[in-house]
Design a protein around this motif. Structure first.
Motif: not given
Length: 348
Positions: A20-31, A75-91
Motif C-alpha cells: 500500500a505504501f509503494i502503490d499509494e503513497y510513495m509515488k506522490d512523496a518527495n524522494g 504523520e499527516k499521511c497517517k503512516l506514523i504517529s509522533l509521540e512527545y514528552n511533557s517538555s514537548d520533545e519528540l520521544t
C-alpha cells in the motif's frame, strides 16, 4: 535533545515495506521523504535502538529541518504517529498500518512536489574541479587561510572531494570565507564533522538566500528547539520573533540552562506582565544565573532562600496562591513568589 524510541502498532515481528505504501503513497512523496521513511523502517528491525533527529540527519546527510519536515509529512499521511514528552520533545515514532488510501495526505502533495523550489532560490549546478583549478583556488591567501582553519576543525588533511565541496560553496554559492568558517563551526558544535552534512546545510542556506553570518545565525536560531519552546511558553504562535528577541534566545541558549528553566522564566514573565516580555524574562534568567541555577530544582532552592529572607525581614505577601502547574509545587500559603519576583526584577 531526547532520544526517540521506534515501535510499531503491527505485531508481525518483521520489517517490511507495505505494498500500500509503494502503490499509494510513495509515488506522490518527495524522494528525500521516502528515503527517511524507509531508513526508519530499517531501524525498526534493530532491538533496543535509540536515535534522535540529529543522528538521523547525519546518517542520511540531511539537515535536521529536512528530517522534521519528513516526519511531519508522514504523520499527516497517517503512516506514523509522533509521540512527545511533557517538555514537548519528540520521544517516539509509532508506525501505523497503511490504509491503502493516500487521500489523507493529498493536501501535502503540491507542497511536496515543489519542495526544492517553492520560496527557494535555484542553485548553480555542481561540477568537478580540476587540479589546476584547485591549485589556483589555494593560491589566494584568504582561501589558503580558510582551508587551514577547516583542517584544524576537522583534525585531518582535506581530500580532493572535500576541496570540491569547499570550492563550490565559495565560487558557486558565493559564500564568504567568514560564512564558510561559521558553517564549519556550527556543524562541528552540533557534532556533525562530515563535509557532506556541511554541504546539506550550505545548500539549505543558499536556497533560502542566506549570504551572511548574521543571517545564518538567525536561521539556525529560528529552527532550533529552544526557539519553538520559548515561543510556545510565551504563547507566540502568529508571528516570528524580531531581531532583538532572537538575540535573547541566542543568549539564553549559551547559558547552559535546562529548557524547562527557560520556560519557567517565560511563564513567570507572563504571570507578572501579561505579555511576552523578553527583557523581563532576561532579568529573571540573569538573576538565576548569578545564583548558579542550572535546573528547576535549583530554582526551588532559590525560591526557598527568598522566602526565608523576606520572612526574616517581615516583608511578606499575604496572598494565597493555588499551585496551578508542575512548577509551583512548593508551599505558598503566605507567599506569592511571582509577585516577589516582579518586585525583585523591577528593582534592577
Amino acid at each position: 535533545m531526547a532520544d526517540i524510541t521506534l515501535h510499531t502498532s503491527n505485531d508481525a515481528g518483521v520489517t517490511c515495506v507495505s505494498n500500500a505504501f509503494i502503490d499509494e503513497y510513495m509515488k506522490d512523496a518527495n524522494g528525500e521523504f521516502v528515503k527517511i521513511y524507509l531508513y526508519l523502517l530499517r531501524l525498526l528491525g534493530q532491538d533496543e535502538l535509540d536515535i534522535d533527529i540529529s543522528l538521523l540527519a547525519e546518517k542520511l546527510d540531511h539537515t535536521e529541518r529536512d528530517v522534521k519536515r519528513a516526519l511531519s509529512y508522514w504523520e499527516k499521511c497517517k503512516l506514523i504517529s509522533l509521540e512527545y514528552n511533557s517538555s514537548d520533545e519528540l520521544t517516539g515514532i509509532c508506525f501505523l498500518e497503511p490504509s491503502g488510501n493516500s487521500n489523507t495526505c493529498s493536501s501535502q502533495v503540491n507542497e511536496n512536489k515543489n519542495y526544492e523550489h517553492q520560496g527557494r532560490s535555484p542553485l548553480p549546478k555542481r561540477q568537478e574541479y580540476s587540479i589546476s583549478q584547485m591549485n589556483h583556488f589555494k593560491e589566494d591567501d584568504d582561501m589558503d587561510d580558510l582551508l587551514f582553519v577547516i583542517e584544524k576543525y576537522l583534525g585531518h588533511n582535506l581530500t580532493v572531494s572535500d576541496l570540491n565541496y569547499i570550492i563550490y560553496w565559495t565560487a558557486d554559492l558565493h559564500f564568504s570565507t567568514e560564512l564558510v568558517t561559521y558553517l564549519v563551526e556550527y556543524c562541528i558544535d552540533k557534532g556533525h564533522p562530515s563535509i557532506k552534512y556541511m554541504d546539506r546545510i550550505a545548500l539549505d542556506w543558499a536556497s533560502n538566500n542566506i549570504s551572511s553570518v548574521e543571517e545564518a545565525k538567525e536561521d539556525t536560531i529560528q529552527h532550533s528547539d529552544a526557539y519553538y519552546n520559548i515561543c510556545k511558553s510565551f504563547g507566540i504562535n502568529n508571528r516570528g520573533l524580531i531581531k532583538s528577541e532572537l538575540e535573547y534566545v541566542q543568549k539564553w541558549k549559551k547559558l547552559g540552562l535546562s529548557a524547562d528553566v527557560i520556560e519557567e522564566a517565560c511563564r513567570r514573565t507572563i504571570v507578572n506582565t501579561n505579555k511576552p516580555n523578553f527583557e523581563y524574562a532576561d532579568k529573571i534568567i540573569d538573576n538565576w544565573v548569578n545564583h548558579k541555577v542550572k535546573t528547576l530544582d535549583d530554582v526551588k532552592v532559590i525560591d526557598e532562600e527568598y522566602k526565608k529572607k523576606f520572612k526574616n525581614t517581615s516583608v511578606r505577601n499575604t496572598k494565597t496562591v493555588t499551585p496551578n502547574n508542575r512548577f509551583n509545587n512548593f508551599d505558598s500559603r503566605d507567599y506569592d513568589f511571582d509577585d516577589l519576583e516582579k518586585t525583585l526584577v523591577n528593582k534592577k
